[in-house]
Design an enzyme around this catalytic site. Structure first.
Site, PDB file in Angstrom:
ATOM      1  N   GLU A 422       8.048  -6.188  -0.019  1.00 19.22           N
ATOM      2  CA  GLU A 422       8.154  -7.491   0.626  1.00 19.22           C
ATOM      3  C   GLU A 422       9.364  -8.265   0.085  1.00 19.22           C
ATOM      4  OE1 GLU A 422       4.369  -9.223  -0.241  1.00 19.22           O
ATOM      5  OE2 GLU A 422       3.315  -7.458   0.499  1.00 19.22           O
ATOM      6  N   LEU A 463       4.050  -7.367   5.313  1.00 20.75           N
ATOM      7  CA  LEU A 463       3.285  -8.019   4.256  1.00 20.75           C
ATOM      8  C   LEU A 463       1.919  -7.324   4.184  1.00 20.75           C
ATOM      9  CD1 LEU A 463       3.141 -11.885   3.739  1.00 20.75           C
ATOM     10  CD2 LEU A 463       1.394 -10.311   2.900  1.00 20.75           C
ATOM     11  N   GLU A 465       0.167  -4.583   1.299  1.00 16.01           N
ATOM     12  CA  GLU A 465       0.382  -3.811   0.075  1.00 16.01           C
ATOM     13  C   GLU A 465      -0.049  -2.353   0.213  1.00 16.01           C
ATOM     14  OE1 GLU A 465       0.710  -8.018  -0.866  1.00 16.01           O
ATOM     15  OE2 GLU A 465      -0.854  -6.868   0.179  1.00 16.01           O
ATOM     16  N   ILE A 492      -1.866  -6.969  -5.778  1.00 16.91           N
ATOM     17  CA  ILE A 492      -1.832  -5.503  -5.765  1.00 16.91           C
ATOM     18  C   ILE A 492      -3.136  -4.902  -5.255  1.00 16.91           C
ATOM     19  CG2 ILE A 492      -2.738  -5.041  -8.099  1.00 16.91           C
ATOM     20  CD1 ILE A 492      -0.419  -2.985  -8.374  1.00 16.91           C
ATOM     21  N   PRO A 494      -5.072  -4.992  -2.523  1.00 18.07           N
ATOM     22  CA  PRO A 494      -5.193  -4.243  -1.261  1.00 18.07           C
ATOM     23  C   PRO A 494      -4.634  -2.825  -1.349  1.00 18.07           C
ATOM     24  CG  PRO A 494      -4.451  -6.473  -0.824  1.00 18.07           C
ATOM     25  CD  PRO A 494      -4.399  -6.285  -2.312  1.00 18.07           C
ATOM     26  N   HIS A 535      -0.798 -16.327  -9.366  1.00 19.85           N
ATOM     27  CA  HIS A 535       0.544 -15.928  -9.785  1.00 19.85           C
ATOM     28  C   HIS A 535       0.605 -15.749 -11.301  1.00 19.85           C
ATOM     29  CE1 HIS A 535       1.170 -17.745  -5.815  1.00 19.85           C
ATOM     30  NE2 HIS A 535       2.210 -16.940  -5.713  1.00 19.85           N
TER      31      HIS A 535
END
Length: 735
Positions: A422, A463, A465, A492, A494, A535
């Site tokens: 991505e 988009l 994963e 991560i 998915p 994040h």
């Protein structure tokens, strides 16, 4: 008369469906009947407890034989699912091969006794080893087709080279090859189905999706799985596709549908989907009983649509064969299946000592001395053209700079490398780069790659994963080196299914026949004010728990450069974790070390010598441990030895043990949550194997057992800080 029959696939291309001779129709029937009789023989063996599992393809034979005879084994590529017995027989797999799977023999060519039967694999036939997971193989087929196109466009990249994975990853490709992948209608509910369809459509890839629709996903009927009960109606507007909906109980109609689909793909017009309506004549498997959820009338109606009974009637009715001739053919097939079973039952099982073979590559060991080129050299004048923009000087550079430099170096050296994920491209619309700077990743670590190497080698992904990792598997098994990026570790998950059940497992489950040595780069970690829950996550211990996957976690610029180079050149899949906080910190900056600088896996580094206690850590805790150790020495006279593991799987036990024997006290520290974290395994092993060397209990430091909060005061309290490490050092030394 005696019918001319063969135990192997008819040589040469099968004619068009409208040009079949009597002998071709008999061959179709032979393959269908052979599939059924191998199924039935396995069922008898299971009931006699001579094999351990059975799942049949009964009712799917006509559709699968049509698919197999329309394509070219050893030329095209095949990603089947577990009902595809007739397909594999049509491609050239033998009943004996199948029986070796059923008994779990060492000689089983599909997996060496490691997988259930009907998990097909044949490298000579290009049947890629399949798993029990539904729909995961679809993305592999997409990546495989992309790789074939890439090799056709850049044939020079197929050349072998010594010193890295290419020495062991041979390449075969053709300009008009097709990838066939099969699935049940229930699997169209999986996200990977839609992700694969999206990419195949967008890129006009030569992939045929075969939906084998028998109306049931175990006990769940199709109308519960699929809105409207018909997937063809849902996918009809995908552009570039050839669509066919066919009676999957009619082998000639099925052959015609697949021949037309293959022609569409070979002409470069895009992918195809063949939706075949089949019947499932037996239960889902011998572990299931469909009488518990299907009416007798429904089962009886399906039995009347049995494709084998229908084809037999056709051959007799059209005067192609007599009853006696077909009886004799069927008896021969039954004898062939019986003889294959008897031979397989005498085949020895795999030896116990073979269990760990092929977990990792036996050909290239990334811990070996050949990767130990850790002495960096000053950049030579000839390096000028090889340096990425921003690292041309001899000064110190950040981790971000030297990761970018390594990617540039390796892509120049190795034409098989592709980079996708991505936002990794400078710009998907390459023409805009004349006016804009370009992106190159949310952290700019892939900046300039697309500009230098082109959109064929560096490109943005959807988009999605699982799409990224699943396609990487397909690229890698064809001999390319995908270096893909998951934008944040927090997202991560998915892709976890693809990483755990496919990427890391492919080599072992195929007994070394297939492998996917891809690199997954992932920004990870917290200590970013405002990073918050999504994040700031860690979770590396979950991935170090996956056999077959190498896990790397550098703490500074030089190590990141050298370890990434090893990751790209090695023959195993690698999860390369890059701490976001360290990308541009002053700590750990270093000069560009040259294009051959590499660090072997499994070799820790003593970043600070000491005699009073050992602190084992990695990643962002390395600079925080150094800060704590400096305070401990200045204020308390405690000399702390700090070991930076650098790689987490494998890890350097010898370095840990040597330090603990010297200091007799040890702290294991990591950023992730304390409970069930990575440090627990090391602490347990130290207590188990080095107990006699310890003067105090093993101490662990980690984050609180929660996620990271947005408010900076809370984040600081949740994550390990230098003050917490200092406190642990002082307390442990006083024990």
């Amino acid at each position: 008369m005696e019918l001319a029959i063969s135990s192997t696939r008819v040589s040469g291309p099968f004619p068009a469906a409208d040009e079949l001779t009597a002998q071709h129709l008999i061959e179709v029937y032979r393959l269908m009947f052979l599939s059924r009789t191998v199924d039935d023989r396995e069922i008898n063996l299971k009931r006699q407890q001579k094999i351990f599992f059975q799942i049949s393809g009964a009712g799917h034979e006509a559709l699968q034989v049509g698919a197999g005879l329309a394509l070219r084994p050893g030329y095209d590529w095949f990603f089947p699912y577990y009902r595809d017995r007739a397909l594999c027989l049509a491609l050239g797999v033998t009943p004996y091969d199948m029986m070796l799977q059923a008994v779990g023999a060492a000689a089983d060519p599909a997996s060496g006794g490691r997988q259930m039967p009907t998990h097909w694999s044949s490298r000579p036939l290009h049947i890629v080893n399949s798993s029990s997971s539904t729909a995961t193989q679809l993305l592999h087929a997409v990546g495989c087709a992309e790789a074939g196109r890439a090799f056709s466009g850049r044939p020079e990249s197929a050349s072998k080279a010594e010193g890295d994975y290419r020495a062991f990853r041979g390449v075969e490709f053709h300009g008009d090859e097709v990838a066939l992948t099969c699935l049940g209608e229930g699997s169209t509910s999986q996200g990977e189905f839609w992700e694969a369809m999206n990419t195949a459509s967008n890129a006009r890839l030569p992939v045929i999706f075969c939906v084998e629709d028998n109306g049931y996903a175990i006990s769940v009927p199709v109308e519960v799985q699929t809105p409207g009960g018909n997937v063809s109606q849902l996918v009809a507007n995908f552009p570039n596709f050839h669509f066919a909906e066919v009676d999957g109980n009619d082998p000639v109609a099925s052959l015609r549908a697949f021949q037309q689909a293959a022609a569409h793909c070979r002409a470069g017009r895009g992918p195809a989907l063949v939706h075949g309506h089949c019947v499932r004549l037996y239960s889902h498997s011998l572990s299931d009983d469909d009488k518990n959820y299907r009416l007798a009338a429904e089962r009886e109606a399906d039995a009347l649509r049995d494709p084998i009974a229908r084809m037999r009637s056709r051959l007799i009715g059209e005067g192609i064969a007599t009853v006696a001739e077909l009886d004799e053919l069927e008896a021969r097939m039954e004898r062939e299946a019986a003889e294959a079973a008897e031979r397989a039952l005498d085949a020895p099982p795999p030896p116990v000592e073979s269990i760990t073979t092929h977990v990792y590559s036996e050909d290239l060991d990334p811990t070996r001395a050949a990767f130990a080129t850790e002495q960096p050299r000053p950049p030579a004048p000839s390096d000028g053209a090889a340096l990425a923009k921003g690292v041309r000087s001899a000064g110190a550079h950040t981790m971000a700079d030297l990761i970018n430099a390594c990617l540039h170096d390796e892509m120049r050296r190795d034409p098989r490398i592709v980079v996708f994920g991505e936002d990794v491209a400078d710009a998907s619309r390459a023409e805009v780069l004349a006016e804009v700077k370009g992106k190159g990743g949310v952290f700019k670590l892939t900046a300039g790659l697309q500009t230098e190497f082109g959109s064929e080698r560096v490109f943005n992904s959807p988009l999605a994963e699982a799409n990224i990792v699943g396609r990487a598997v397909g690229y890698a098994l064809r001999g390319m080196k995908p270096v893909v990026e998951i934008q944040f570790f927090d997202y991560i998950w998915p892709a976890m299914h693809q990483i755990h059940n496919e990427l890391a497992l492919l080599r072992w489950r195929s007994n070394g026949e297939w492998a996917a040595p891809a690199v997954i780069r992932v920004p990870i970690g917290g200590y970013l004010t405002g990073g918050s829950i999504y994040h700031s996550q860690c979770g590396e211990s979950i991935f170090t728990h996956i056999p077959g996957l190498r896990v790397v976690f550098p703490s500074n610029a030089l190590d990141a450069n050298g370890l990434l180079r090893t990751a790209i050149r090695c023959d195993d899949p690698v999860l390369f974790l890059e701490h976001k906080r360290l990308y541009r910190e002053t700590h750990g900056r270093a000069p560009y070390p040259g294009p051959e600088f590499a660090i072997p896996f499994g070799k820790a580094k003593v970043v600070r010598s000491g005699s009073d206690l050992t602190l084992v850590t990695y990643g962002a805790l390395v600079p925080r441990a150094l800060q704590a150790a400096q305070h401990a020495e200045r204020d308390h006279g405690i000399h702390t030895e700090i070991i930076d593991l650098r790689t987490l799987s494998p890890y350097d036990w010898d370095a840990i043990a040597a330090s603990v024997r010297k200091t007799s006290r040890v702290i294991v520290a990591h950023e992730d949550m304390l409970s069930w974290g990575y440090g627990a395994e090391i602490a347990a092993r130290i207590a188990d194997e080095l107990f006699d060397s310890l003067d105090a209990p093993v101490r662990r430091i980690g984050a609180m057992d929660t996620f990271v909060a947005y408010q900076p005061i809370l984040e600081d309290a949740i994550l390990p800080q230098p003050e917490k490490i200092l406190k642990a050092i002082v307390e442990l030394r006083a024990y």
